[in-house]
Design a protein around this motif. Structure first.
Motif, PDB file in Angstrom:
ATOM      1  N   ARG A 120     -11.632  23.656  29.536  1.00  0.00           N
ATOM      2  CA  ARG A 120     -12.182  23.267  28.232  1.00  0.00           C
ATOM      3  C   ARG A 120     -12.753  21.848  28.271  1.00  0.00           C
ATOM      4  NH1 ARG A 120     -13.641  27.637  25.520  1.00  0.00           N
ATOM      5  NH2 ARG A 120     -11.945  29.150  25.366  1.00  0.00           N
ATOM      6  N   ILE A 121     -12.079  20.944  28.973  1.00  0.00           N
ATOM      7  CA  ILE A 121     -12.619  19.588  29.074  1.00  0.00           C
ATOM      8  C   ILE A 121     -13.888  19.595  29.920  1.00  0.00           C
ATOM      9  CG2 ILE A 121     -12.174  17.253  29.920  1.00  0.00           C
ATOM     10  CD1 ILE A 121     -10.768  18.026  27.281  1.00  0.00           C
ATOM     11  N   ALA A 122     -13.941  20.444  30.944  1.00  0.00           N
ATOM     12  CA  ALA A 122     -15.179  20.594  31.717  1.00  0.00           C
ATOM     13  C   ALA A 122     -16.304  21.102  30.819  1.00  0.00           C
ATOM     14  CB  ALA A 122     -14.962  21.548  32.886  1.00  0.00           C
ATOM     15  N   GLN A 123     -15.968  21.984  29.879  1.00  0.00           N
ATOM     16  CA  GLN A 123     -16.953  22.487  28.919  1.00  0.00           C
ATOM     17  C   GLN A 123     -17.514  21.346  28.081  1.00  0.00           C
ATOM     18  OE1 GLN A 123     -15.361  25.620  26.434  1.00  0.00           O
ATOM     19  NE2 GLN A 123     -17.093  25.576  25.013  1.00  0.00           N
ATOM     20  N   VAL A 124     -16.645  20.431  27.658  1.00  0.00           N
ATOM     21  CA  VAL A 124     -17.085  19.276  26.870  1.00  0.00           C
ATOM     22  C   VAL A 124     -18.011  18.386  27.694  1.00  0.00           C
ATOM     23  CG1 VAL A 124     -16.323  17.172  25.696  1.00  0.00           C
ATOM     24  CG2 VAL A 124     -15.029  19.296  25.409  1.00  0.00           C
ATOM     25  N   VAL A 125     -17.585  18.050  28.909  1.00  0.00           N
ATOM     26  CA  VAL A 125     -18.387  17.169  29.764  1.00  0.00           C
ATOM     27  C   VAL A 125     -19.738  17.808  30.076  1.00  0.00           C
ATOM     28  CG1 VAL A 125     -18.514  15.996  31.995  1.00  0.00           C
ATOM     29  CG2 VAL A 125     -16.330  16.108  30.774  1.00  0.00           C
ATOM     30  N   THR A 126     -19.728  19.097  30.389  1.00  0.00           N
ATOM     31  CA  THR A 126     -20.970  19.809  30.701  1.00  0.00           C
ATOM     32  C   THR A 126     -21.919  19.794  29.517  1.00  0.00           C
ATOM     33  OG1 THR A 126     -19.842  21.253  32.290  1.00  0.00           O
ATOM     34  CG2 THR A 126     -21.943  22.032  31.402  1.00  0.00           C
TER      35      THR A 126
ATOM     36  N   LEU B  81     -22.072  17.577  27.078  1.00  0.00           N
ATOM     37  CA  LEU B  81     -22.599  16.231  26.854  1.00  0.00           C
ATOM     38  C   LEU B  81     -23.663  15.870  27.892  1.00  0.00           C
ATOM     39  CD1 LEU B  81     -19.388  14.219  25.876  1.00  0.00           C
ATOM     40  CD2 LEU B  81     -21.094  15.274  24.376  1.00  0.00           C
ATOM     41  N   ILE B  82     -23.423  16.243  29.152  1.00  0.00           N
ATOM     42  CA  ILE B  82     -24.429  15.970  30.185  1.00  0.00           C
ATOM     43  C   ILE B  82     -25.689  16.789  29.925  1.00  0.00           C
ATOM     44  CG2 ILE B  82     -24.968  16.090  32.644  1.00  0.00           C
ATOM     45  CD1 ILE B  82     -22.007  15.714  33.239  1.00  0.00           C
ATOM     46  N   SER B  83     -25.518  18.058  29.567  1.00  0.00           N
ATOM     47  CA  SER B  83     -26.674  18.921  29.286  1.00  0.00           C
ATOM     48  C   SER B  83     -27.505  18.366  28.140  1.00  0.00           C
ATOM     49  CB  SER B  83     -26.205  20.343  28.959  1.00  0.00           C
ATOM     50  OG  SER B  83     -25.559  20.939  30.056  1.00  0.00           O
TER      51      SER B  83
ATOM     52  N   GLY C 147     -22.768  23.030  19.491  1.00  0.00           N
ATOM     53  CA  GLY C 147     -22.231  22.479  20.732  1.00  0.00           C
ATOM     54  C   GLY C 147     -21.325  21.284  20.526  1.00  0.00           C
ATOM     55  N   LEU C 148     -21.786  20.296  19.765  1.00  0.00           N
ATOM     56  CA  LEU C 148     -20.983  19.098  19.538  1.00  0.00           C
ATOM     57  C   LEU C 148     -19.788  19.380  18.632  1.00  0.00           C
ATOM     58  CD1 LEU C 148     -23.753  16.363  19.165  1.00  0.00           C
ATOM     59  CD2 LEU C 148     -22.134  16.642  21.061  1.00  0.00           C
ATOM     60  N   VAL C 149     -19.947  20.322  17.712  1.00  0.00           N
ATOM     61  CA  VAL C 149     -18.826  20.707  16.845  1.00  0.00           C
ATOM     62  C   VAL C 149     -17.703  21.308  17.694  1.00  0.00           C
ATOM     63  CG1 VAL C 149     -18.110  22.170  14.921  1.00  0.00           C
ATOM     64  CG2 VAL C 149     -20.373  21.112  14.905  1.00  0.00           C
TER      65      VAL C 149
ATOM     66  N   SER D   4     -28.656   7.173  23.477  1.00  0.00           N
ATOM     67  CA  SER D   4     -27.378   7.487  22.828  1.00  0.00           C
ATOM     68  C   SER D   4     -26.258   7.501  23.856  1.00  0.00           C
ATOM     69  CB  SER D   4     -27.443   8.862  22.150  1.00  0.00           C
ATOM     70  OG  SER D   4     -28.513   8.938  21.228  1.00  0.00           O
ATOM     71  N   THR D   5     -25.065   7.159  23.398  1.00  0.00           N
ATOM     72  CA  THR D   5     -23.864   7.290  24.217  1.00  0.00           C
ATOM     73  C   THR D   5     -22.830   8.073  23.429  1.00  0.00           C
ATOM     74  OG1 THR D   5     -24.273   5.134  25.249  1.00  0.00           O
ATOM     75  CG2 THR D   5     -22.098   6.112  25.562  1.00  0.00           C
ATOM     76  N   PHE D   6     -22.411   9.202  23.981  1.00  0.00           N
ATOM     77  CA  PHE D   6     -21.366  10.010  23.374  1.00  0.00           C
ATOM     78  C   PHE D   6     -20.060   9.755  24.123  1.00  0.00           C
ATOM     79  CE2 PHE D   6     -25.095  12.066  21.798  1.00  0.00           C
ATOM     80  CZ  PHE D   6     -24.727  12.577  20.561  1.00  0.00           C
ATOM     81  N   TYR D   7     -19.005   9.518  23.355  1.00  0.00           N
ATOM     82  CA  TYR D   7     -17.693   9.226  23.926  1.00  0.00           C
ATOM     83  C   TYR D   7     -16.679  10.270  23.474  1.00  0.00           C
ATOM     84  CZ  TYR D   7     -19.378   4.399  24.686  1.00  0.00           C
ATOM     85  OH  TYR D   7     -20.077   3.278  25.073  1.00  0.00           O
ATOM     86  N   PHE D   8     -15.694  10.518  24.330  1.00  0.00           N
ATOM     87  CA  PHE D   8     -14.490  11.196  23.858  1.00  0.00           C
ATOM     88  C   PHE D   8     -13.287  10.586  24.559  1.00  0.00           C
ATOM     89  CE2 PHE D   8     -15.707  13.889  27.470  1.00  0.00           C
ATOM     90  CZ  PHE D   8     -14.496  14.171  28.101  1.00  0.00           C
ATOM     91  N   THR D   9     -12.170  10.583  23.853  1.00  0.00           N
ATOM     92  CA  THR D   9     -10.938  10.005  24.386  1.00  0.00           C
ATOM     93  C   THR D   9      -9.890  11.091  24.584  1.00  0.00           C
ATOM     94  OG1 THR D   9     -10.119   9.530  22.145  1.00  0.00           O
ATOM     95  CG2 THR D   9     -11.348   7.778  23.277  1.00  0.00           C
TER      96      THR D   9
END
Length: 231
Positions: free
Chosen positions: A111-117, A119-121, A184-186, A209-214
């Protein structure tokens, strides 16, 4: 329901891929062009369906998560590697900066790979060719923070709150060109929050833009895996 929706499209995608295989079929230029368009749109439909199904599960609290003790470095590196072909096609200069003292995390790596993918996409979609894309992974206020920075057209301050609202897209030339469900972002935000983290964005017109997640560090003595949980 997921199986019934995905299976017919997956079969269509497989048939198109077979038709484009020059070992079995000799297509002229026009046929090859039409098959390429059909394949791209089938991929797009599968992605859209995946987004809608994931959002539906998040919204109902039934998106499965399997948490395990994991290093974020391997998740980010693999996600970037999976998009290497697209990055090279766009002639994007990718820079990945990782801190040396990152803690273990309790995450669902898929799931975290899904988030990173995602954001990169998104960064690739909204960046011009020959631009730079930067991924940072750092310690931040007792958590691990991942950032994905692009050099696209940027987002006006009044539009930033719209980014994490379902079925909402900012009206801009690049957004209309990129398409998508507006989910996607939701979905990313929901996954990150299920991990005890947060998502945010910094942007300004003309500055990218810079998108962050913690993500929180794994508690001391946490087991290597936990039982599957739903959102």
């Amino acid at each position: 329901m997921s199986h019934e929706i995905r299976t017919p499209l997956t079969s269509v995608k497989g048939a198109i891929e077979l038709l484009t295989d020059e070992r079995y079929f000799k297509n002229n230029d026009q046929q090859s062009k039409l098959l390429t368009i059909a394949h791209a749109n089938t991929e797009r439909l599968l992605t859209l369906i995946g987004d809608i199904l994931d959002f539906s599960k998040l919204d109902s609290g039934s998106l499965p998560m399997h948490f395990e003790r994991q290093r974020i470095e391997s998740v980010v590196t693999q996600a970037a590697q999976n998009l290497r072909t697209l990055i090279e096609e766009r002639n994007i200069a990718l820079e990945v900066l990782m801190a040396n003292d990152l803690p273990d995390l309790m995450i669902d790596p898929n799931r975290i790979a899904q988030v990173v993918t995602n954001l990169i996409s998104n960064a690739l979609k909204f960046s011009p060719s020959n631009a730079q894309l930067r991924i940072t992974v750092e310690n931040w206020q007792g958590m691990v923070r991942v950032g994905v920075r692009d050099h696209g057209e940027g987002i006006a301050a009044e539009n930033l709150p719209k980014l994490f609202k379902k079925f909402t897209q900012i009206d801009s030339t690049s957004t209309r060109r990129a398409g998508g469900t507006g989910l996607g972002l939701v979905i990313c935000k929901g996954i990150v929050e299920q991990h005890g983290g947060q998502m945010s964005v910094e942007s300004a017109p003309g500055e990218g833009s810079t998108f962050y997640f913690t993500l929180p560090a794994a508690p001391a003595g946490a087991p290597s895996t936990t039982a599957e949980a739903s959102a």
